[in-house]
Scaffold this motif. Structure first.
Motif, PDB file in Angstrom:
ATOM      1  N   ALA A   1       7.485  42.375  13.172  1.00 57.96           N
ATOM      2  CA  ALA A   1       7.974  43.736  12.916  1.00 57.96           C
ATOM      3  C   ALA A   1       6.856  44.700  13.282  1.00 57.96           C
ATOM      4  O   ALA A   1       5.687  44.473  12.949  1.00 57.96           O
ATOM      5  CB  ALA A   1       8.356  43.895  11.454  1.00 57.96           C
ATOM      6  N   ARG A   2       7.235  45.765  13.994  1.00 59.23           N
ATOM      7  CA  ARG A   2       6.237  46.696  14.523  1.00 59.23           C
ATOM      8  C   ARG A   2       6.368  48.069  13.867  1.00 59.23           C
ATOM      9  O   ARG A   2       7.456  48.415  13.384  1.00 59.23           O
ATOM     10  CB  ARG A   2       6.426  46.858  16.033  1.00 59.23           C
ATOM     11  N   PRO A   3       5.298  48.856  13.904  1.00 55.58           N
ATOM     12  CA  PRO A   3       5.419  50.222  13.380  1.00 55.58           C
ATOM     13  C   PRO A   3       6.565  50.949  14.088  1.00 55.58           C
ATOM     14  O   PRO A   3       6.702  50.857  15.312  1.00 55.58           O
ATOM     15  CB  PRO A   3       4.062  50.852  13.719  1.00 55.58           C
ATOM     16  N   GLY A   4       7.389  51.630  13.316  1.00 57.28           N
ATOM     17  CA  GLY A   4       8.545  52.331  13.876  1.00 57.28           C
ATOM     18  C   GLY A   4       9.839  51.554  13.710  1.00 57.28           C
ATOM     19  O   GLY A   4      10.925  52.130  13.780  1.00 57.28           O
ATOM     20  N   ASP A   5       9.737  50.251  13.487  1.00 61.06           N
ATOM     21  CA  ASP A   5      10.947  49.439  13.284  1.00 61.06           C
ATOM     22  C   ASP A   5      11.627  49.806  11.963  1.00 61.06           C
ATOM     23  O   ASP A   5      10.947  50.122  10.973  1.00 61.06           O
ATOM     24  CB  ASP A   5      10.600  47.941  13.236  1.00 61.06           C
ATOM     25  N   THR A   6      12.942  49.733  11.982  1.00 56.67           N
ATOM     26  CA  THR A   6      13.699  49.854  10.730  1.00 56.67           C
ATOM     27  C   THR A   6      14.195  48.456  10.373  1.00 56.67           C
ATOM     28  O   THR A   6      14.910  47.828  11.154  1.00 56.67           O
ATOM     29  CB  THR A   6      14.903  50.800  10.906  1.00 56.67           C
ATOM     30  N   ILE A   7      13.759  47.996   9.222  1.00 57.28           N
ATOM     31  CA  ILE A   7      14.106  46.637   8.784  1.00 57.28           C
ATOM     32  C   ILE A   7      15.194  46.710   7.708  1.00 57.28           C
ATOM     33  O   ILE A   7      15.088  47.474   6.750  1.00 57.28           O
ATOM     34  CB  ILE A   7      12.856  45.915   8.203  1.00 57.28           C
ATOM     35  N   THR A   8      16.219  45.919   7.918  1.00 57.66           N
ATOM     36  CA  THR A   8      17.269  45.806   6.897  1.00 57.66           C
ATOM     37  C   THR A   8      17.174  44.419   6.271  1.00 57.66           C
ATOM     38  O   THR A   8      17.260  43.407   6.970  1.00 57.66           O
ATOM     39  CB  THR A   8      18.666  45.992   7.530  1.00 57.66           C
ATOM     40  N   ALA A   9      16.957  44.408   4.956  1.00 55.47           N
ATOM     41  CA  ALA A   9      16.940  43.144   4.210  1.00 55.47           C
ATOM     42  C   ALA A   9      18.326  42.964   3.604  1.00 55.47           C
ATOM     43  O   ALA A   9      18.836  43.868   2.940  1.00 55.47           O
ATOM     44  CB  ALA A   9      15.877  43.186   3.121  1.00 55.47           C
ATOM     45  N   SER A  10      18.922  41.805   3.877  1.00 52.94           N
ATOM     46  CA  SER A  10      20.276  41.579   3.372  1.00 52.94           C
ATOM     47  C   SER A  10      20.398  40.164   2.831  1.00 52.94           C
ATOM     48  O   SER A  10      19.540  39.310   3.090  1.00 52.94           O
ATOM     49  CB  SER A  10      21.305  41.813   4.481  1.00 52.94           C
ATOM     50  N   GLY A  11      21.454  39.924   2.093  1.00 49.65           N
ATOM     51  CA  GLY A  11      21.662  38.595   1.530  1.00 49.65           C
ATOM     52  C   GLY A  11      23.109  38.374   1.160  1.00 49.65           C
ATOM     53  O   GLY A  11      23.861  39.333   0.960  1.00 49.65           O
ATOM     54  N   LYS A  12      23.468  37.109   1.130  1.00 46.51           N
ATOM     55  CA  LYS A  12      24.839  36.743   0.769  1.00 46.51           C
ATOM     56  C   LYS A  12      24.774  35.529  -0.160  1.00 46.51           C
ATOM     57  O   LYS A  12      24.005  34.597   0.109  1.00 46.51           O
ATOM     58  CB  LYS A  12      25.606  36.392   2.043  1.00 46.51           C
ATOM     59  N   ILE A  13      25.556  35.548  -1.230  1.00 46.91           N
ATOM     60  CA  ILE A  13      25.557  34.408  -2.156  1.00 46.91           C
ATOM     61  C   ILE A  13      26.334  33.263  -1.509  1.00 46.91           C
ATOM     62  O   ILE A  13      27.503  33.421  -1.162  1.00 46.91           O
ATOM     63  CB  ILE A  13      26.169  34.801  -3.515  1.00 46.91           C
ATOM     64  N   ARG A  14      25.629  32.135  -1.297  1.00 48.33           N
ATOM     65  CA  ARG A  14      26.275  30.971  -0.668  1.00 48.33           C
ATOM     66  C   ARG A  14      26.996  30.112  -1.691  1.00 48.33           C
ATOM     67  O   ARG A  14      28.098  29.672  -1.488  1.00 48.33           O
ATOM     68  CB  ARG A  14      25.207  30.105   0.017  1.00 48.33           C
ATOM     69  N   ARG A  15      26.305  29.839  -2.801  1.00 43.83           N
ATOM     70  CA  ARG A  15      26.955  29.063  -3.857  1.00 43.83           C
ATOM     71  C   ARG A  15      26.297  29.330  -5.202  1.00 43.83           C
ATOM     72  O   ARG A  15      25.141  29.778  -5.262  1.00 43.83           O
ATOM     73  CB  ARG A  15      26.960  27.572  -3.531  1.00 43.83           C
ATOM     74  N   VAL A  16      27.048  29.038  -6.248  1.00 44.82           N
ATOM     75  CA  VAL A  16      26.548  29.191  -7.615  1.00 44.82           C
ATOM     76  C   VAL A  16      26.786  27.859  -8.311  1.00 44.82           C
ATOM     77  O   VAL A  16      27.902  27.341  -8.305  1.00 44.82           O
ATOM     78  CB  VAL A  16      27.298  30.317  -8.361  1.00 44.82           C
ATOM     79  N   GLU A  17      25.708  27.283  -8.851  1.00 43.20           N
ATOM     80  CA  GLU A  17      25.832  25.991  -9.522  1.00 43.20           C
ATOM     81  C   GLU A  17      25.350  26.115 -10.949  1.00 43.20           C
ATOM     82  O   GLU A  17      24.323  26.741 -11.208  1.00 43.20           O
ATOM     83  CB  GLU A  17      24.975  24.935  -8.796  1.00 43.20           C
ATOM     84  N   LYS A  18      26.067  25.494 -11.851  1.00 48.51           N
ATOM     85  CA  LYS A  18      25.675  25.502 -13.256  1.00 48.51           C
ATOM     86  C   LYS A  18      24.585  24.451 -13.454  1.00 48.51           C
ATOM     87  O   LYS A  18      24.700  23.324 -12.957  1.00 48.51           O
ATOM     88  CB  LYS A  18      26.923  25.156 -14.086  1.00 48.51           C
ATOM     89  N   SER A  19      23.510  24.818 -14.161  1.00 53.08           N
ATOM     90  CA  SER A  19      22.443  23.871 -14.468  1.00 53.08           C
ATOM     91  C   SER A  19      21.953  24.174 -15.881  1.00 53.08           C
ATOM     92  O   SER A  19      21.178  25.107 -16.089  1.00 53.08           O
ATOM     93  CB  SER A  19      21.321  24.012 -13.446  1.00 53.08           C
TER      94      SER A  19
END
Lengths: 137, 144
Positions: B90-108
């Motif tokens: 990533a360089r100066p001037g770049d716009t970075i988008t951080a994203s995420g998606k829930i793949r799975r949920v497990e009970k523990s």
């Protein structure tokens, strides 16, 4: 501060243990870190809590004080586990060990395990970091 | 923060957008004590194959952690796991988008292990960081 003696990465082998490194992430450092990453979470405002990524950053810097990396070293992957919270008054000790060094022709993959403990010897952070470097073969 | 009752597989996490500035890179170098010239010395960096300064990979990774903190609060800080690969600088001037998606949920036990696919992209849709994040959310946390 005395200059740390750096180990040339070509001399490293799997199992090599770096000398333990002590550090603190004090309030001023946390403030600088929060400014740099533009983090505004209330969790870190006047609570004395250190963002775990600030601990990770400090530990990575400690590591670079021990290894002589050539220009062109590439940080390729990172694993981190945040285990316990760290406060700005905590004194931390990080332990690093070469997990794997693999020559692949002109390139070398170096993986280092990291473990960070507080003064009560509770583990606060664990991780694994990998670099691609010019081959040592 | 996401309410536990809202957490479900396939759900997108609220994104974070950041503009990478040289000033921030310099401040990050001070805070982390990582003064590698490839990050902070324009003259030096210009003469490398990268052609200019680049942000510390850990700085960009901090944006992902920030996104997880915003979504899961203290659960992330006390029990988060990240496993990522740095794919491009990533360089100066770049716009970075951080994203995420829930793949799975497990009970523990009394926790719900939330496994997320996470990603940082730049303004040209190039992947900068890719990987997964796992956070344990207790039944009585992130609720109400």
């Amino acid at each position: 501060m005395a200059e740390q003696r750096k180990v040339e990465y070509r001399q490293l082998e799997a199992g090599y243990q770096f000398p333990p490194s002590g550090c603190r992430v004090d309030a001023a450092t946390v403030s600088a870190y929060l400014g740099a990453v533009e983090e505004t979470s209330h969790l870190y405002r006047d609570t004395g809590l250190v963002p775990p990524m600030a601990v990770a950053a400090r530990v990575m810097a400690s590591l670079s004080e021990h290894i002589s990396f050539p220009a062109g070293a590439i940080h390729v992957s990172q694993e981190l586990e945040f285990i316990n919270t760290v406060s700005t008054t905590d004194v931390l000790t990080s332990h690093a060990r070469v997990a794997r060094k693999q020559d692949r022709g002109k390139l070398c993959l170096l993986t280092i395990d990291l473990n960070v403990f507080n003064r009560a010897k509770k583990k606060v952070l664990a991780g694994k970091t990998s670099f691609i470097l010019p081959g040592t073969g | 923060m996401i309410d536990l009752s809202e957490i479900q597989e396939g759900m997108n996490l609220p994104e974070i957008k950041k503009v990478v500035r040289q000033e921030n890179i310099n401040r990050y170098a001070e805070a982390s004590k990582d003064f590698n010239p490839i990050h902070i010395d324009a003259d030096y960096a210009r003469q490398t194959p990268l052609g200019g300064t680049v942000a510390h990979g850990m700085l960009i990774l901090a944006y992902l952690s920030q996104m997880m903190t915003a979504a899961f609060g203290e659960s992330w800080v006390t029990g988060g796991k990240l496993n990522v690969r740095f794919k491009a600088p990533a360089r100066p001037g770049d716009t970075i988008t951080a994203s995420g998606k829930i793949r799975r949920v497990e009970k523990s036990g009394d926790r719900n292990l939330v496994n997320c696919e996470v990603l940082c992209k730049n303004q040209n849709e190039e992947t900068v960081i890719t990987g997964e994040a796992i956070v344990g959310v207790k039944d009585n946390e992130n609720s109400g």
